[in-house]
Design an enzyme around this catalytic site. Structure first.
Site, PDB file in Angstrom:
ATOM      1  N   HIS A 113     -38.860  19.710 -28.363  1.00  0.00           N
ATOM      2  CA  HIS A 113     -40.306  19.731 -28.210  1.00  0.00           C
ATOM      3  C   HIS A 113     -40.694  20.486 -26.939  1.00  0.00           C
ATOM      4  CE1 HIS A 113     -44.424  18.417 -28.178  1.00  0.00           C
ATOM      5  NE2 HIS A 113     -44.244  17.815 -29.327  1.00  0.00           N
ATOM      6  N   TYR A 131     -53.433  16.081 -25.137  1.00  0.00           N
ATOM      7  CA  TYR A 131     -54.140  15.440 -24.032  1.00  0.00           C
ATOM      8  C   TYR A 131     -55.621  15.779 -24.182  1.00  0.00           C
ATOM      9  CZ  TYR A 131     -49.597  14.957 -21.698  1.00  0.00           C
ATOM     10  OH  TYR A 131     -48.300  14.629 -21.384  1.00  0.00           O
ATOM     11  N   PRO A 139     -47.292   5.751 -16.896  1.00  0.00           N
ATOM     12  CA  PRO A 139     -46.774   6.476 -18.066  1.00  0.00           C
ATOM     13  C   PRO A 139     -47.410   7.855 -18.291  1.00  0.00           C
ATOM     14  CG  PRO A 139     -48.194   4.664 -18.750  1.00  0.00           C
ATOM     15  CD  PRO A 139     -48.062   4.559 -17.267  1.00  0.00           C
ATOM     16  N   LYS A 151     -42.058   9.561 -17.375  1.00  0.00           N
ATOM     17  CA  LYS A 151     -40.892   9.710 -16.496  1.00  0.00           C
ATOM     18  C   LYS A 151     -39.979   8.479 -16.450  1.00  0.00           C
ATOM     19  CE  LYS A 151     -41.884  13.774 -14.784  1.00  0.00           C
ATOM     20  NZ  LYS A 151     -41.265  14.872 -15.495  1.00  0.00           N
ATOM     21  N   TYR A 181     -42.884  18.810 -15.483  1.00  0.00           N
ATOM     22  CA  TYR A 181     -43.160  18.032 -16.699  1.00  0.00           C
ATOM     23  C   TYR A 181     -41.846  17.683 -17.426  1.00  0.00           C
ATOM     24  CZ  TYR A 181     -45.851  16.880 -20.974  1.00  0.00           C
ATOM     25  OH  TYR A 181     -46.420  16.269 -22.046  1.00  0.00           O
TER      26      TYR A 181
HETATM   27  P1  RFL Z   1     -36.364  -1.853 -19.275  1.00  0.00           P
HETATM   28  O1  RFL Z   1     -36.282  -0.893 -20.398  1.00  0.00           O
HETATM   29  O2  RFL Z   1     -37.609  -2.605 -19.063  1.00  0.00           O
HETATM   30  O3  RFL Z   1     -35.154  -2.852 -19.453  1.00  0.00           O
HETATM   31  C1  RFL Z   1     -35.013  -3.988 -18.629  1.00  0.00           C
HETATM   32  C2  RFL Z   1     -34.283  -5.039 -19.428  1.00  0.00           C
HETATM   33  O4  RFL Z   1     -34.041  -6.161 -18.574  1.00  0.00           O
HETATM   34  C3  RFL Z   1     -34.280  -7.337 -19.307  1.00  0.00           C
HETATM   35  N1  RFL Z   1     -34.574  -8.396 -18.329  1.00  0.00           N
HETATM   36  C4  RFL Z   1     -33.699  -9.361 -17.996  1.00  0.00           C
HETATM   37  N2  RFL Z   1     -32.462  -9.627 -18.425  1.00  0.00           N
HETATM   38  C5  RFL Z   1     -31.818 -10.683 -17.859  1.00  0.00           C
HETATM   39  N3  RFL Z   1     -32.392 -11.485 -16.924  1.00  0.00           N
HETATM   40  C6  RFL Z   1     -33.635 -11.240 -16.488  1.00  0.00           C
HETATM   41  N4  RFL Z   1     -34.193 -12.035 -15.546  1.00  0.00           N
HETATM   42  C7  RFL Z   1     -34.354 -10.147 -17.015  1.00  0.00           C
HETATM   43  N5  RFL Z   1     -35.579  -9.636 -16.804  1.00  0.00           N
HETATM   44  C8  RFL Z   1     -35.701  -8.567 -17.603  1.00  0.00           C
HETATM   45  C9  RFL Z   1     -35.433  -6.982 -20.239  1.00  0.00           C
HETATM   46  O5  RFL Z   1     -35.450  -7.857 -21.366  1.00  0.00           O
HETATM   47  C10 RFL Z   1     -35.095  -5.549 -20.611  1.00  0.00           C
HETATM   48  O6  RFL Z   1     -34.309  -5.463 -21.780  1.00  0.00           O
HETATM   49  O7  RFL Z   1     -36.031  -1.155 -17.871  1.00  0.00           O
HETATM   50  P2  RFL Z   1     -35.168   0.164 -17.521  1.00  0.00           P
HETATM   51  O8  RFL Z   1     -33.793   0.100 -18.095  1.00  0.00           O
HETATM   52  O9  RFL Z   1     -35.335   0.323 -16.077  1.00  0.00           O
HETATM   53  O10 RFL Z   1     -35.902   1.361 -18.299  1.00  0.00           O
HETATM   54  C11 RFL Z   1     -37.231   1.693 -17.987  1.00  0.00           C
HETATM   55  C12 RFL Z   1     -37.915   2.261 -19.238  1.00  0.00           C
HETATM   56  O11 RFL Z   1     -37.762   1.354 -20.315  1.00  0.00           O
HETATM   57  C13 RFL Z   1     -39.395   2.540 -18.989  1.00  0.00           C
HETATM   58  O12 RFL Z   1     -39.567   3.173 -17.736  1.00  0.00           O
HETATM   59  C14 RFL Z   1     -39.990   3.450 -20.082  1.00  0.00           C
HETATM   60  O13 RFL Z   1     -40.025   2.804 -21.324  1.00  0.00           O
HETATM   61  C15 RFL Z   1     -41.391   3.925 -19.685  1.00  0.00           C
HETATM   62  N6  RFL Z   1     -42.014   4.693 -20.775  1.00  0.00           N
HETATM   63  C16 RFL Z   1     -41.662   6.015 -20.996  1.00  0.00           C
HETATM   64  N7  RFL Z   1     -40.708   6.590 -20.213  1.00  0.00           N
HETATM   65  C17 RFL Z   1     -40.314   7.871 -20.469  1.00  0.00           C
HETATM   66  O14 RFL Z   1     -39.442   8.380 -19.730  1.00  0.00           O
HETATM   67  N8  RFL Z   1     -40.840   8.605 -21.524  1.00  0.00           N
HETATM   68  C18 RFL Z   1     -41.796   8.081 -22.352  1.00  0.00           C
HETATM   69  O15 RFL Z   1     -42.222   8.764 -23.295  1.00  0.00           O
HETATM   70  C19 RFL Z   1     -42.264   6.730 -22.091  1.00  0.00           C
HETATM   71  N9  RFL Z   1     -43.181   6.142 -22.900  1.00  0.00           N
HETATM   72  C20 RFL Z   1     -42.961   4.072 -21.605  1.00  0.00           C
HETATM   73  C21 RFL Z   1     -43.543   4.836 -22.679  1.00  0.00           C
HETATM   74  C22 RFL Z   1     -43.357   2.745 -21.408  1.00  0.00           C
HETATM   75  C23 RFL Z   1     -44.306   2.172 -22.232  1.00  0.00           C
HETATM   76  N10 RFL Z   1     -44.690   0.818 -21.973  1.00  0.00           N
HETATM   77  C24 RFL Z   1     -44.413  -0.221 -22.887  1.00  0.00           C
HETATM   78  C25 RFL Z   1     -45.049   0.457 -20.621  1.00  0.00           C
HETATM   79  C26 RFL Z   1     -44.485   4.245 -23.501  1.00  0.00           C
HETATM   80  C27 RFL Z   1     -44.894   2.918 -23.287  1.00  0.00           C
HETATM   81  C28 RFL Z   1     -45.950   2.313 -24.193  1.00  0.00           C
END
Ligand code: RFL
Length: 387
Positions: free
Chosen positions: A68, A197, A289, A293, A384
């Site tokens: 993409h 956007y 978001p 990143k 980006y």
């Molecule tokens: P995660 O993915 O939140 O995983 C953390 C894990 O820890 C668990 N946990 C625990 N486990 C044991 N004991 C505890 N006390 C715990 N507390 C929590 C949780 O259950 C979970 O499984 O963190 P990590 O690995 O740092 O990854 C971060 C990413 O997931 C996050 O930054 C992204 O999803 C943000 N984000 C996007 N990032 C991108 O790079 N590209 C995107 O297109 C993008 N789109 C998004 C997004 C985040 C979104 N939301 C929901 C805020 C779109 C959305 C809607």
């Protein structure tokens, strides 16, 4: 070695450590099904793909990921497409859903003999300032347990146990951007072949492909909005209005599978090392978001941390681990800077009753520069797609 959290950070770290000969266990609060089905990120940066490839973790995304490289800006005046894949370093995103990636990472981790405990919540990280820290857990049957280890990796997001264990002296730089997004996942194919956007007086609207059958949309909404107050009809009508579907092509409507309100906030914790405890991913820094990143930083940091831990534990070289925090913070601040720039670009007029003309003027100038200046297009593309 104990890793708390099985998101992108924890699962990449687990795989890197395992292939480097370091024994580790991953503790995850949620059930396995939740981890491998919850839709979140989808846009992987070129560097993220390289990290996954060099660690043998990219088989699924190579088969199912989509290249993409275009985004489309829609404003009051008109629209223009930015072929960002042709600018900057000529890099593209790969669209591959986070939960699919997590399923791949989990399969690989288990396949190489890795241990992961679901429905096991870390409640407290103790003695991080010693060489014998421990993690207290609530096991699936509710009973308490304890894991003793040499190092703990806090990959458990912004509300996890790792952040709670930080002592006074650690600093949290925090910014509330004052806007919220209604994040939507629609059971419908993408409406355009670009990230969309739309800048509108009623607020920002965004479009991001996820797969041939699902698309993510965003609608800027008021703080305190409850997702249930948005009916499907209201969502699609508002998207059509803000994305100017009457002028630029209709939206492909479908069932709304997920609706969450995300308050746009950013923070950075400094340092990322506290004795035997390391922070990675959202636990280390939350990125708004606006520039997608978060997951990309999580993967980048997990690889840096994994290699540094291997150097320390297998090759008795502690230096890379000592540099972990400073090295990652450079990347984090750069991603924060670009995400912040995007926040300002996408949310010009946030207060319909206030005088937004100055803000709108800045926003128009930025859009105009993106449309006309090759230097600006290169800068945008590099930031980006990069982390
Ligand atoms: P995660 O993915 O939140 O995983 C953390 C894990 O820890 C668990 N946990 C625990 N486990 C044991 N004991 C505890 N006390 C715990 N507390 C929590 C949780 O259950 C979970 O499984 O963190 P990590 O690995 O740092 O990854 C971060 C990413 O997931 C996050 O930054 C992204 O999803 C943000 N984000 C996007 N990032 C991108 O790079 N590209 C995107 O297109 C993008 N789109 C998004 C997004 C985040 C979104 N939301 C929901 C805020 C779109 C959305 C809607």
């Amino acid at each position: 070695m104990v890793i708390v959290g099985a998101g992108p950070a924890g699962l990449v770290l687990g795989n890197v450590l395992h292939s480097g000969g370091v024994d580790c266990v991953i503790l995850e609060r949620a059930a396995e099904e939740h981890v491998t089905t919850r839709a979140r990120a989808g846009f992987l940066a070129a560097h993220t793909v390289r990290v996954l490839e060099r660690n043998g973790l990219a088989e699924g995304l190579r088969r199912r990921g989509q290249r993409h490289g275009v985004c489309e800006f829609r404003t009051e005046d008109d629209r223009f497409r930015l072929d960002y894949g042709r600018f900057g370093r000529g890099e593209h995103h790969t669209v591959y859903q986070q939960h699919e990636l997590l399923a791949d990472l989990l399969e690989r981790f288990r396949g190489s003999g890795g241990r992961i405990l679901f429905e096991t919540e870390a409640t407290v990280v103790r003695d991080a300032d010693t060489t014998r820290p421990s993690v207290a857990v609530r096991e699936p049957d509710g009973r308490p347990g304890t894991w003793r280890t040499r190092y703990v990796a806090g990959c458990d997001g912004r509300h996890g146990a790792a952040r709670r264990a930080l002592k006074p002296g650690s600093v949290r730089h925090h910014r509330d951007h004052g806007v919220s997004w209604l994040g939507l996942l629609a059971e419908a194919p993408p409406s355009l072949d670009a990230v969309g956007y739309a800048l509108h007086r009623r607020g920002f609207a965004g479009h991001m492909a996820r797969s041939s059958a699902t698309t993510r949309y965003y609608l800027q909404c008021a703080r305190g909005t409850t997702p249930e107050t948005w009916s499907e009809e209201r969502i699609w009508d508002e998207l059509a209005l803000r994305m100017r579907a009457a002028d630029y092509g209709p939206l492909r409507r479908g069932r709304i599978l997920q609706r969450t309100v995300v308050a746009l906030e950013s923070d950075v914790l400094e340092p990322l090392r506290h004795g035997s405890l390391f922070l990675a991913g959202d636990a280390a820094s939350l990125v708004a978001p606006s520039a997608a990143k978060g997951a990309n930083l999580a993967v980048l940091e997990a690889e840096i941390l994994g290699r540094a831990l291997i150097d320390d534990l297998v090759h008795a070289d502690p230096e890379p681990l000592d540099r972990y925090s400073a090295r990652c913070l450079q990347h984090i601040w750069r991603a924060q800077a670009f995400s912040h720039w995007m926040v300002e670009l996408l949310h010009g007029a946030t207060d319909p009753n206030g005088d937004c003309r100055f803000q709108d003027g800045l926003r128009h100038s930025r859009i105009e520069a993106l449309r006309t200046s090759r230097t600006q297009q290169d800068w945008f593309a590099e930031n980006y797609v990069g982390v």
